[in-house]
Enzyme design. Structure first.
Site, PDB file in Angstrom:
ATOM      1  N   ILE A   1       2.486  -0.804   0.228  1.00  0.00           N
ATOM      2  CA  ILE A   1       3.775  -0.047   0.467  1.00  0.00           C
ATOM      3  C   ILE A   1       4.711  -0.961   1.155  1.00  0.00           C
ATOM      4  CG2 ILE A   1       2.865   2.107   0.435  1.00  0.00           C
ATOM      5  CD1 ILE A   1       3.202   2.398   3.264  1.00  0.00           C
ATOM      6  N   TYR A   2       4.465  -2.015   1.650  1.00  0.00           N
ATOM      7  CA  TYR A   2       5.490  -2.853   2.615  1.00  0.00           C
ATOM      8  C   TYR A   2       6.437  -3.645   1.488  1.00  0.00           C
ATOM      9  CZ  TYR A   2       2.420  -2.509   6.401  1.00  0.00           C
ATOM     10  OH  TYR A   2       1.825  -1.911   7.652  1.00  0.00           O
ATOM     11  N   THR A   3       7.587  -3.010   1.531  1.00  0.00           N
ATOM     12  CA  THR A   3       8.769  -3.438   0.905  1.00  0.00           C
ATOM     13  C   THR A   3       8.327  -3.611  -0.728  1.00  0.00           C
ATOM     14  OG1 THR A   3       8.064  -5.983   1.724  1.00  0.00           O
ATOM     15  CG2 THR A   3      10.124  -4.917   2.716  1.00  0.00           C
TER      16      THR A   3
ATOM     17  N   GLY B   1       5.734  -3.916  -2.372  1.00  0.00           N
ATOM     18  CA  GLY B   1       4.907  -4.765  -2.725  1.00  0.00           C
ATOM     19  C   GLY B   1       5.024  -6.156  -2.375  1.00  0.00           C
TER      20      GLY B   1
END
Length: 344
Positions: A62-64, A66
């Site tokens: 979920i970070y930025t 993907g």
């Protein structure tokens, strides 16, 4: 750099882990991620970490949206030998809009690992972690799916992140009962301004032989700045327990960190890292870096030995507070479903 076993495994990890939430395409992830570094700027931190001997890298789907995984995968392919680095990612948060996006169902986990491997450009991750506990999926379904992911060769080990100790214990028990793969690591929030995990989770992990890789070791930067300082990063840290109710106590802790740093001629960050590194059972704190000194300060913390009196002074002002950071709704204001990932 020293290397230690991750829990009761033979896997060797550095005493620091580079957290890759700081790297990604801000436009892909929504306004929450406006402080992250783009790919060009982020590569310097991968190189700095590798040159310092750090072999452990943590990201999440979920970070930025993907793009953190994409940046991490390309940087490590260009700069490191895959066999020598330990790559960890996480699943749970929704990566697109839809009824089966996110969570810890069998369907969601198999989809998540396949998409993460595609973004990383790898055929396996070393550590596949569940980002939070899923109240809507039976524990047995989750643990069997994680076991099958390991047996399929897509992950070497599995780990978990912030949840209640009873939830973690239930998941481990379920795995043991069925002969499935157990969690080898836990990623909780631990720092001088949030110590609630000392009550149950940290003793539980020591008892089970689970490695502990804490997130937010500097409390989102609050421990290294005057108490009333606000930055985009601290404002974004909405899943940590920092409330006006504890402001006076927090100020005393922050001031004590600064006092010890001046007396020792080190940075406040080195003091905060040293405190965490000296706690029993801590394996490798996760370091977020957006400036070169963020890594050098963390490394200095490995070399700094605090006295018993210094530790007591740092810990004395702390006041018990509500448990925080152990859950986030699948469709919450992380803005996970916006941008690039929504199209995948």
């Amino acid at each position: 750099m020293d290397y230690v076993n991750l829990g009761h495994t033979g896997l060797k990890v550095s005493r620091l882990c580079l957290g890759c939430m700081s790297f990604g395409d801000a436009s892909a992830g929504g306004s929450f991620w406006s402080w992250v570094l783009d790919e060009r700027d982020s590569r310097a931190y991968f190189r700095q970490a590798l040159e310092a001997g750090i072999n452990f890298f943590d990201t999440a789907n979920i970070y930025t949206a993907g793009t953190s995984e994409e940046f991490t995968g390309r940087a490590l392919r260009d700069m490191a030998c895959r066999d020598e680095v330990v790559v960890a990612t996480k699943a749970y948060g929704a990566w697109r809009k839809g009824p089966n996006a996110g969570g810890l169902s069998r369907k969601a986990l198999f989809e998540a690992i396949d998409q993460s491997l595609t973004r990383l450009g790898m055929d396996h991750v070393d550590l596949f972690q569940i980002h939070r506990f899923d109240d809507n999926t039976p524990v047995a379904e989750t643990m069997e799916a994680l076991h099958d992911i390991v047996k399929a060769g897509k992950a070497r080990y599995i780990g978990a992140s912030s949840m209640m100790a009873w939830q973690f214990s239930k998941m481990q028990y379920t795995a043991d009962r069925h002969g499935w793969t157990r969690f080898v690591s836990m990623q909780p929030q631990v720092n001088l301004l949030y110590r609630e995990e000392e009550r149950e989770m940290l003793p539980l992990c020591r008892d089970m032989g689970v490695g502990v890789i804490p997130w937010s070791p500097l409390a989102g930067g609050r421990l290294v700045r005057p108490a009333d300082t606000s930055t985009p990063r601290t404002e974004a840290n909405r899943y940590s327990s920092f409330s006006k109710d504890y402001e006076a106590n927090d100020r005393r802790i922050i001031d004590t960190v600064a006092d010890i740093a001046r007396a020792r001629n080190v940075t406040p960050a080195a003091v905060a890292h040293a405190w965490l590194q000296q706690k029993p059972g801590i394996t490798a704190p996760i370091i977020g870096a957006t400036k070169p000194h963020h890594l050098t300060d963390a490394i200095a913390g490995l070399e700094l030995q605090l006295t018993a009196d210094e530790v007591a002074a740092l810990e004395q002002p702390y006041d018990v507070r509500p448990v925080s950071g152990v859950s986030f709704p699948l469709g919450d204001d992380f803005e996970l479903t916006l941008g690039k990932m929504d199209k995948q």
